[in-house]
Design an enzyme around this catalytic site. Structure first.
Site, short mmCIF file in Angstrom:
data_model
loop_
_atom_site.label_atom_id
_atom_site.label_comp_id
_atom_site.label_asym_id
_atom_site.label_seq_id
_atom_site.Cartn_x
_atom_site.Cartn_y
_atom_site.Cartn_z
N LYS A 230 -13.29 5.58 -4.57
CA LYS A 230 -12.55 6.66 -3.91
C LYS A 230 -13.27 7.99 -4.09
CE LYS A 230 -8.11 8.82 -3.16
NZ LYS A 230 -6.68 8.89 -3.47
N ARG A 244 -12.79 10.07 4.81
CA ARG A 244 -11.65 9.76 3.95
C ARG A 244 -10.65 8.82 4.64
NH1 ARG A 244 -9.40 14.27 -0.32
NH2 ARG A 244 -7.78 12.97 -1.20
N HIS A 255 2.40 1.49 5.93
CA HIS A 255 3.39 2.57 6.07
C HIS A 255 4.52 2.15 7.01
CE1 HIS A 255 0.27 5.81 4.77
NE2 HIS A 255 0.93 5.33 3.74
N1 LIG Z 1 -1.91 11.88 -4.35
C1 LIG Z 1 -2.44 10.75 -3.95
O1 LIG Z 1 -3.60 10.68 -3.58
C2 LIG Z 1 -1.62 9.51 -4.00
C3 LIG Z 1 -2.22 8.26 -3.84
C4 LIG Z 1 -1.43 7.13 -3.94
C5 LIG Z 1 -0.08 7.26 -4.19
N2 LIG Z 1 0.48 8.49 -4.32
C6 LIG Z 1 1.92 8.64 -4.58
O2 LIG Z 1 2.20 7.94 -5.78
C7 LIG Z 1 3.56 7.52 -5.75
C8 LIG Z 1 3.64 6.11 -6.25
O3 LIG Z 1 3.06 6.04 -7.53
P1 LIG Z 1 3.46 4.92 -8.58
O4 LIG Z 1 3.38 3.60 -7.96
O5 LIG Z 1 2.67 5.19 -9.80
O6 LIG Z 1 5.02 5.18 -8.76
P2 LIG Z 1 5.95 5.82 -9.87
O7 LIG Z 1 5.36 7.04 -10.42
O8 LIG Z 1 7.30 5.92 -9.26
O9 LIG Z 1 5.99 4.69 -11.00
C9 LIG Z 1 6.53 3.43 -10.72
C10 LIG Z 1 7.65 3.08 -11.71
O10 LIG Z 1 7.08 2.75 -12.96
C11 LIG Z 1 7.68 3.51 -14.01
N3 LIG Z 1 6.64 3.71 -15.01
C12 LIG Z 1 5.54 4.50 -14.89
N4 LIG Z 1 4.74 4.32 -15.93
C13 LIG Z 1 5.32 3.41 -16.72
C14 LIG Z 1 4.94 2.79 -17.95
N5 LIG Z 1 3.76 3.03 -18.50
N6 LIG Z 1 5.80 1.91 -18.50
C15 LIG Z 1 6.96 1.61 -17.89
N7 LIG Z 1 7.36 2.13 -16.73
C16 LIG Z 1 6.54 3.03 -16.16
C17 LIG Z 1 8.18 4.75 -13.34
O11 LIG Z 1 9.21 5.35 -14.07
C18 LIG Z 1 8.65 4.19 -12.00
O12 LIG Z 1 9.92 3.63 -12.16
C19 LIG Z 1 4.04 7.72 -4.34
O13 LIG Z 1 4.91 8.83 -4.30
C20 LIG Z 1 2.79 8.01 -3.55
O14 LIG Z 1 3.00 8.87 -2.46
C21 LIG Z 1 -0.26 9.60 -4.24
#
Ligand SMILES: NC(=O)c1ccc[n+]([C@@H]2O[C@H](COP(=O)([O-])OP(=O)(O)OC[C@H]3O[C@@H](n4cnc5c(N)ncnc54)[C@H](O)[C@@H]3O)[C@@H](O)[C@H]2O)c1
Ligand SMILES: [Zn+2]
Length: 366
Positions: A230, A244, A255
C-alpha cells in the site's frame, strides 16, 4: 526488541511503521524517536473493548517516562465515527488542555484510527497523530493518512489527509481479537498481495495455518508486506488522483454488499473477499485474466476462512444499482479494478454493465 520496520515515503511527511510483539511496552522510546515531546499532554482515543486490556498498561508505561495522558473511551463500532462523538472528544481535548505540541494517540482498530486521526487533523488546525493499531484490518488504515468520520448521508464523507508521525503495531494485541475480525483483516492482506505481489500470495498460501494462529514473527512479516504494497502505491499517489484506485480491488462490489448489508450481514473484509472473487470472474469474462486467476483467488481467501460465494439474499440488479451509487464511480460510469494475473491488476473503465450482470447472475445460480 524484535520488530519489523517500514518507512512510508512521503517526503517531509514520511513516517515509520514499527511492527512486533510487545511493542506497546516500548511506546515511550518510539514516541521520543518520532519527536513527540513529553512536555505537552497527550490524548489517547480508544474504544471500550480495547480499553479493557490495553489502555491502563499503555498509560502506565507512558507515565514512567514522564508522558501525561488523558483518555477518551468511545463505544466500539462504526457508529462512533460520528459528528457527535467527534464533538465530545474535541471537548475533552480542550478541557484536558491539549496544545499545539500535543499528540493524539489512536489505540484501536480502523474506527478509532479514522476518528482520532480526524480529531488530530482538525484540533487547532492540526496536531501530531500516532497510531497504535490493535486489529489486523488497521494495517490498511495505518498507511495513507486518510482520516474521516461518517455523515448520516454517507460513510467517510467528512475527512482529511493527515499522516501519523509513527505507527506502533504491537502484534500481541491481535490475540484478543475475535477470529471473525482476524479473517476480515486477512482479506485486506490478501488484497495487497493480489494487487502487486505474486510471491507474497504464494507465501500467504504456504503459511496460512501458522498465520491464522497468529505466529508473531510471520504475522509481523505479513503486516509489513501488506503495508509495503500500500505504501508504494500511496507514495506515488498521496491524494488519490490515479494509481491509488488499484487499492479498490474487490471494493466496488464489496461496498455494494455492505450497503445492502441489512440483508447480507457481511463485514467489510467478508464483503471485499467475495468482491475480489467476482472481480476475477468479470476479468475472465472480458478476456483479460490469465487462466486460473479465479481459482487461485478463491483458494487463498478460503485458507483464511473468508467467504467466496455470492451472498444469499442479494439480487444482481440491486448490487449493480448500489455499485453505481458508490462514491468512487465517476459520472455514473462503472470503472472496476480487475486482475490480469495474480499480483497484477488494472483499472478498467467503461465496462459493459450487461457483462457484470451476467457474471453476477451466474453466481447467484452457482
Ligand atoms: N483510513 C483508511 O485508509 C482506512 C482503511 C481501511 C479501513 N478503514 C476504516 O476502518 C474501520 C474498520 O476498522 P476495523 O476493522 O479495525 O474495525 P474496528 O475498529 O471497529 O474494530 C473491530 C472490532 O474489534 C474490536 N477490537 C479492536 N481491537 C481489538 C483487540 N485487540 N482485541 C479485542 N477486540 C478488539 C473493536 O472494539 C471492534 O469491536 C472502518 O471504519 C473503515 O472505514 C480506514
Ligand atoms: Zn477495504
Amino acid at each position: 526488541m524484535k520488530h519489523e520496520t517500514l518507512t512510508v515515503e512521503l517526503g517531509e511527511r514520511s513516517y515509520p511503521i514499527v511492527i512486533g510483539e510487545g511493542l506497546l511496552q516500548h511506546a515511550p522510546k518510539l514516541l521520543q524517536e518520532a519527536g513527540i515531546s513529553s512536555k505537552s499532554q497527550l490524548l489517547i482515543v480508544t474504544d471500550e473493548h480495547v480499553a479493557k486490556n490495553y489502555l491502563e498498561p499503555l498509560r502506565e508505561v507512558l507515565a514512567t517516562e514522564g508522558y501525561r495522558t488523558t483518555a477518551s473511551v468511545i463505544a466500539a463500532g462504526e457508529q462512533s465515527k460520528s459528528l457527535s462523538v467527534y464533538d465530545r472528544i474535541m471537548t475533552e481535548a480542550i478541557q484536558a488542555g491539549l496544545d499545539r505540541k500535543s499528540a493524539v494517540l489512536a489505540l484501536g482498530g480502523g474506527v478509532v484510527g479514522d476518528l482520532a486521526g480526524f480529531v488530530a487533523a482538525t484540533y487547532m488546525r492540526g496536531i501530531d497523530f500516532v497510531q497504535l493499531p490493535t486489529t489486523l484490518l488497521a494495517h490498511d488504515s495505518s498507511v495513507g493518512g486518510k482520516v474521516a468520520i461518517n455523515h448520516p448521508l454517507g460513510k467517510n464523507l467528512i475527512g482529511a489527509f493527515h499522516q501519523p508521525r509513527v505507527v506502533i503495531y504491537d502484534t500481541s494485541a491481535l490475540h484478543t481479537l475475535p477470529k471473525r475480525e482476524v479473517a476480515a483483516g486477512f482479506a485486506e492482506v490478501v488484497k495487497h498481495g493480489l494487487i502487486s505481489d505474486e510471491a507474497f500470495v504464494d507465501w500467504l498460501k504456504e503459511n496460512a495455518d501458522r498465520l491464522w494462529e497468529l505466529d508473531s514473527e510471520l504475522l509481523a512479516k505479513a503486516i509489513q508486506r501488506g503495508c509495503a504494497v500500500k505504501a508504494a502505491i500511496v507514495s506515488e499517489d498521496e491524494t488519490e488522483q490515479g494509481k491509488r484506485a488499484l487499492l479498490n480491488l474487490g471494493h466496488t462490489f464489496g461496498h455494494a454488499f455492505e450497503a445492502l448489508s441489512a440483508y447480507s450481514a457481511l463485514n467489510h473484509g467478508e464483503a471485499i473477499a467475495i468482491g475480489m472473487c467476482i472481480a476475477a470472474k468479470v476479468a475472465e469474462r472480458v478476456g483479460i485474466a490469465e487462466k486460473g486467476v479465479c481459482e487461485q483467488t478463491e483458494r487463498v481467501l478460503s485458507l483464511y476462512h473468508l467467504p467466496t460465494k455470492w451472498p444469499a439474499g442479494l439480487t444482481p440488479e440491486a448490487v449493480l444499482e448500489a455499485m453505481k451509487r458508490d462514491k468512487k464511480t465517476v459520472g455514473g460510469k462503472l470503472a472496476l479494478v480487475l486482475p490480469r494475473a495474480i499480483g497484477h491488476v488494472e483499472l478498467i473503465k467503461d465496462i459493459d454493465e450487461e457483462i457484470i450482470l451476467t457474471v453476477m447472475r451466474e453466481e447467484v445460480e452457482a
